[in-house]
Motif scaffolding. Structure first.
Motif, PDB file in Angstrom:
ATOM      1  N   ASP A  26      30.994 -67.808   4.025  1.00 46.20           N
ATOM      2  CA  ASP A  26      30.457 -66.663   4.771  1.00 46.20           C
ATOM      3  C   ASP A  26      29.268 -66.083   4.003  1.00 46.20           C
ATOM      4  O   ASP A  26      29.329 -64.982   3.454  1.00 46.20           O
ATOM      5  N   ALA A  27      28.177 -66.840   3.968  1.00 50.29           N
ATOM      6  CA  ALA A  27      27.016 -66.484   3.137  1.00 50.29           C
ATOM      7  C   ALA A  27      26.362 -65.175   3.553  1.00 50.29           C
ATOM      8  O   ALA A  27      25.924 -64.402   2.690  1.00 50.29           O
ATOM      9  N   ALA A  28      26.278 -64.890   4.838  1.00 45.17           N
ATOM     10  CA  ALA A  28      25.651 -63.642   5.278  1.00 45.17           C
ATOM     11  C   ALA A  28      26.466 -62.439   4.812  1.00 45.17           C
ATOM     12  O   ALA A  28      25.909 -61.457   4.302  1.00 45.17           O
ATOM     13  N   ARG A  29      27.783 -62.525   4.941  1.00 45.06           N
ATOM     14  CA  ARG A  29      28.640 -61.425   4.479  1.00 45.06           C
ATOM     15  C   ARG A  29      28.570 -61.302   2.954  1.00 45.06           C
ATOM     16  O   ARG A  29      28.582 -60.203   2.412  1.00 45.06           O
ATOM     17  N   MET A  30      28.481 -62.431   2.266  1.00 48.30           N
ATOM     18  CA  MET A  30      28.345 -62.397   0.808  1.00 48.30           C
ATOM     19  C   MET A  30      27.070 -61.665   0.410  1.00 48.30           C
ATOM     20  O   MET A  30      27.081 -60.843  -0.513  1.00 48.30           O
ATOM     21  N   ALA A  31      25.973 -61.949   1.092  1.00 48.61           N
ATOM     22  CA  ALA A  31      24.707 -61.285   0.776  1.00 48.61           C
ATOM     23  C   ALA A  31      24.834 -59.777   0.954  1.00 48.61           C
ATOM     24  O   ALA A  31      24.390 -59.002   0.096  1.00 48.61           O
ATOM     25  N   ARG A  32      25.447 -59.344   2.045  1.00 52.67           N
ATOM     26  CA  ARG A  32      25.644 -57.906   2.276  1.00 52.67           C
ATOM     27  C   ARG A  32      26.552 -57.307   1.206  1.00 52.67           C
ATOM     28  O   ARG A  32      26.309 -56.213   0.696  1.00 52.67           O
ATOM     29  N   PHE A  33      27.619 -58.039   0.864  1.00 58.35           N
ATOM     30  CA  PHE A  33      28.580 -57.560  -0.135  1.00 58.35           C
ATOM     31  C   PHE A  33      27.911 -57.368  -1.494  1.00 58.35           C
ATOM     32  O   PHE A  33      28.074 -56.343  -2.145  1.00 58.35           O
ATOM     33  N   VAL A  34      27.147 -58.367  -1.928  1.00 59.04           N
ATOM     34  CA  VAL A  34      26.521 -58.292  -3.247  1.00 59.04           C
ATOM     35  C   VAL A  34      25.507 -57.156  -3.283  1.00 59.04           C
ATOM     36  O   VAL A  34      25.493 -56.360  -4.233  1.00 59.04           O
ATOM     37  N   LEU A  35      24.654 -57.044  -2.265  1.00 65.78           N
ATOM     38  CA  LEU A  35      23.679 -55.953  -2.271  1.00 65.78           C
ATOM     39  C   LEU A  35      24.378 -54.608  -2.340  1.00 65.78           C
ATOM     40  O   LEU A  35      24.004 -53.747  -3.137  1.00 65.78           O
ATOM     41  N   HIS A  36      25.407 -54.418  -1.532  1.00 67.91           N
ATOM     42  CA  HIS A  36      26.093 -53.119  -1.512  1.00 67.91           C
ATOM     43  C   HIS A  36      26.837 -52.844  -2.819  1.00 67.91           C
ATOM     44  O   HIS A  36      27.023 -51.691  -3.189  1.00 67.91           O
ATOM     45  N   LYS A 165      11.423 -49.242   1.351  1.00 65.93           N
ATOM     46  CA  LYS A 165      12.484 -50.215   1.610  1.00 65.93           C
ATOM     47  C   LYS A 165      11.935 -51.616   1.420  1.00 65.93           C
ATOM     48  O   LYS A 165      10.724 -51.842   1.509  1.00 65.93           O
ATOM     49  N   PHE A 166      12.848 -52.509   1.136  1.00 66.81           N
ATOM     50  CA  PHE A 166      12.499 -53.919   1.028  1.00 66.81           C
ATOM     51  C   PHE A 166      12.650 -54.508   2.421  1.00 66.81           C
ATOM     52  O   PHE A 166      13.753 -54.570   2.961  1.00 66.81           O
ATOM     53  N   ASN A 167      11.542 -54.919   3.015  1.00 72.08           N
ATOM     54  CA  ASN A 167      11.534 -55.522   4.341  1.00 72.08           C
ATOM     55  C   ASN A 167      11.839 -57.015   4.181  1.00 72.08           C
ATOM     56  O   ASN A 167      10.985 -57.796   3.779  1.00 72.08           O
ATOM     57  N   ILE A 168      13.061 -57.403   4.479  1.00 61.55           N
ATOM     58  CA  ILE A 168      13.562 -58.756   4.206  1.00 61.55           C
ATOM     59  C   ILE A 168      13.046 -59.766   5.229  1.00 61.55           C
ATOM     60  O   ILE A 168      13.193 -59.564   6.433  1.00 61.55           O
ATOM     61  N   THR A 169      12.465 -60.865   4.716  1.00 58.88           N
ATOM     62  CA  THR A 169      12.043 -61.966   5.597  1.00 58.88           C
ATOM     63  C   THR A 169      12.820 -63.250   5.328  1.00 58.88           C
ATOM     64  O   THR A 169      12.953 -64.081   6.222  1.00 58.88           O
ATOM     65  N   ASN A 170      13.315 -63.439   4.100  1.00 56.84           N
ATOM     66  CA  ASN A 170      14.074 -64.632   3.725  1.00 56.84           C
ATOM     67  C   ASN A 170      15.195 -64.226   2.777  1.00 56.84           C
ATOM     68  O   ASN A 170      15.021 -63.305   1.973  1.00 56.84           O
ATOM     69  N   ILE A 171      16.318 -64.942   2.857  1.00 57.89           N
ATOM     70  CA  ILE A 171      17.468 -64.649   1.994  1.00 57.89           C
ATOM     71  C   ILE A 171      18.056 -65.962   1.499  1.00 57.89           C
ATOM     72  O   ILE A 171      18.322 -66.875   2.296  1.00 57.89           O
ATOM     73  N   TRP A 172      18.268 -66.035   0.182  1.00 55.67           N
ATOM     74  CA  TRP A 172      18.954 -67.166  -0.425  1.00 55.67           C
ATOM     75  C   TRP A 172      20.193 -66.651  -1.131  1.00 55.67           C
ATOM     76  O   TRP A 172      20.147 -65.657  -1.856  1.00 55.67           O
ATOM     77  N   VAL A 173      21.297 -67.335  -0.932  1.00 52.94           N
ATOM     78  CA  VAL A 173      22.587 -66.954  -1.511  1.00 52.94           C
ATOM     79  C   VAL A 173      23.030 -68.064  -2.447  1.00 52.94           C
ATOM     80  O   VAL A 173      23.079 -69.230  -2.054  1.00 52.94           O
ATOM     81  N   GLU A 187      21.050 -63.042  10.866  1.00 53.54           N
ATOM     82  CA  GLU A 187      22.450 -63.284  10.486  1.00 53.54           C
ATOM     83  C   GLU A 187      22.929 -62.194   9.527  1.00 53.54           C
ATOM     84  O   GLU A 187      24.049 -61.690   9.660  1.00 53.54           O
ATOM     85  N   TYR A 188      22.089 -61.865   8.589  1.00 51.18           N
ATOM     86  CA  TYR A 188      22.415 -60.870   7.566  1.00 51.18           C
ATOM     87  C   TYR A 188      22.741 -59.514   8.187  1.00 51.18           C
ATOM     88  O   TYR A 188      23.757 -58.904   7.881  1.00 51.18           O
ATOM     89  N   TYR A 189      21.878 -59.032   9.062  1.00 55.61           N
ATOM     90  CA  TYR A 189      22.074 -57.708   9.636  1.00 55.61           C
ATOM     91  C   TYR A 189      23.152 -57.679  10.721  1.00 55.61           C
ATOM     92  O   TYR A 189      23.652 -56.611  11.063  1.00 55.61           O
ATOM     93  N   SER A 190      23.527 -58.835  11.246  1.00 51.16           N
ATOM     94  CA  SER A 190      24.531 -58.845  12.321  1.00 51.16           C
ATOM     95  C   SER A 190      25.955 -58.807  11.810  1.00 51.16           C
ATOM     96  O   SER A 190      26.876 -58.480  12.579  1.00 51.16           O
ATOM     97  N   VAL A 191      26.200 -59.108  10.528  1.00 50.40           N
ATOM     98  CA  VAL A 191      27.574 -59.082  10.011  1.00 50.40           C
ATOM     99  C   VAL A 191      27.966 -57.671   9.595  1.00 50.40           C
ATOM    100  O   VAL A 191      27.118 -56.871   9.202  1.00 50.40           O
TER     101      VAL A 191
END
Length: 193
Positions: A26-36, A165-173, A187-191
């Motif tokens: 669940d890479a998108a959720r992981m990205a949100r989790f780590v940032l938060h 704010k950081f305007n995100i265009t690409n995300i690597w997990v 994907e990132y903002y939808s989870v």
């Protein structure tokens, strides 16, 4: 009394479950989790400074995507900046940047004895640009940042601080063995965090 103990145990289990790390698939959720989970990140710019012009330059910045807690994160990395800061001067010439956040700054990796470079000590690399927030978003950015970094409220007013704010265009997990995973901003903002 037994009811109170049962309620307390249930609350403790709920808190433990909410704080659990997302699974690697669940890479998108992981990205949100780590940032938060992170209070700061390494922001890399292309230097505009004499002697470093055009070279990568990384600097540490406090950040927040919302107040602490399991449901406080918007996913948007907010920053409190001043034009007096060297990286901000770089951003005035070229607003493109990358931002890295890592669970290495939390107790998670220490508790599991993961080296910060170990893929299991998840880190996320965001690519995009830094933009000043508009007036309607400033209150949200202020709440996000000052709830985690209360010292910011007392920083010198003559430094002309502003919310960005950081305007995100690409995300690597990177959170498991086998290489980087790519997550789209959609994907990132939808989870749900």
């Amino acid at each position: 009394m037994a009811g109170l103990l049962l309620l307390g145990a249930a609350s403790a289990l709920l808190l433990a479950a909410v704080g659990a790390i997302p699974p690697p698939e669940d890479a998108a959720r992981m990205a949100r989790f780590v940032l938060h989970s992170c209070d700061w990140g390494a922001l890399a710019t292309l230097s505009a400074q004499e002697g470093l012009r055009g070279r990568p330059f990384a600097n540490i910045f406090s950040l927040s995507d919302g107040p602490p807690g399991p449901f406080g994160g918007s996913g948007v990395p907010y920053l409190y900046l001043t034009d007096m800061e060297i990286s901000v001067q770089d951003l005035e010439v070229n607003s493109n940047a990358s931002l890295t956040v890592s669970l290495a700054q939390t107790p998670y990796c220490r508790r599991h004895r993961y080296d910060p470079q170990n893929p299991l000590c998840a880190h996320i690399i965001f690519v995009g640009s830094i933009v000043k927030v508009n007036d309607s978003e400033a209150a949200l950015a202020k709440k996000a940042l000052f709830s985690r970094h209360p010292e910011m409220e007392s920083w010198p007013k003559d430094h002309n601080w502003f919310f960005a704010k950081f305007n995100i265009t690409n995300i690597w997990v990177l959170d498991y063995f086998g290489g980087l995973k790519i997550v789209t901003p959609e994907e990132y903002y939808s989870v749900k965090p």
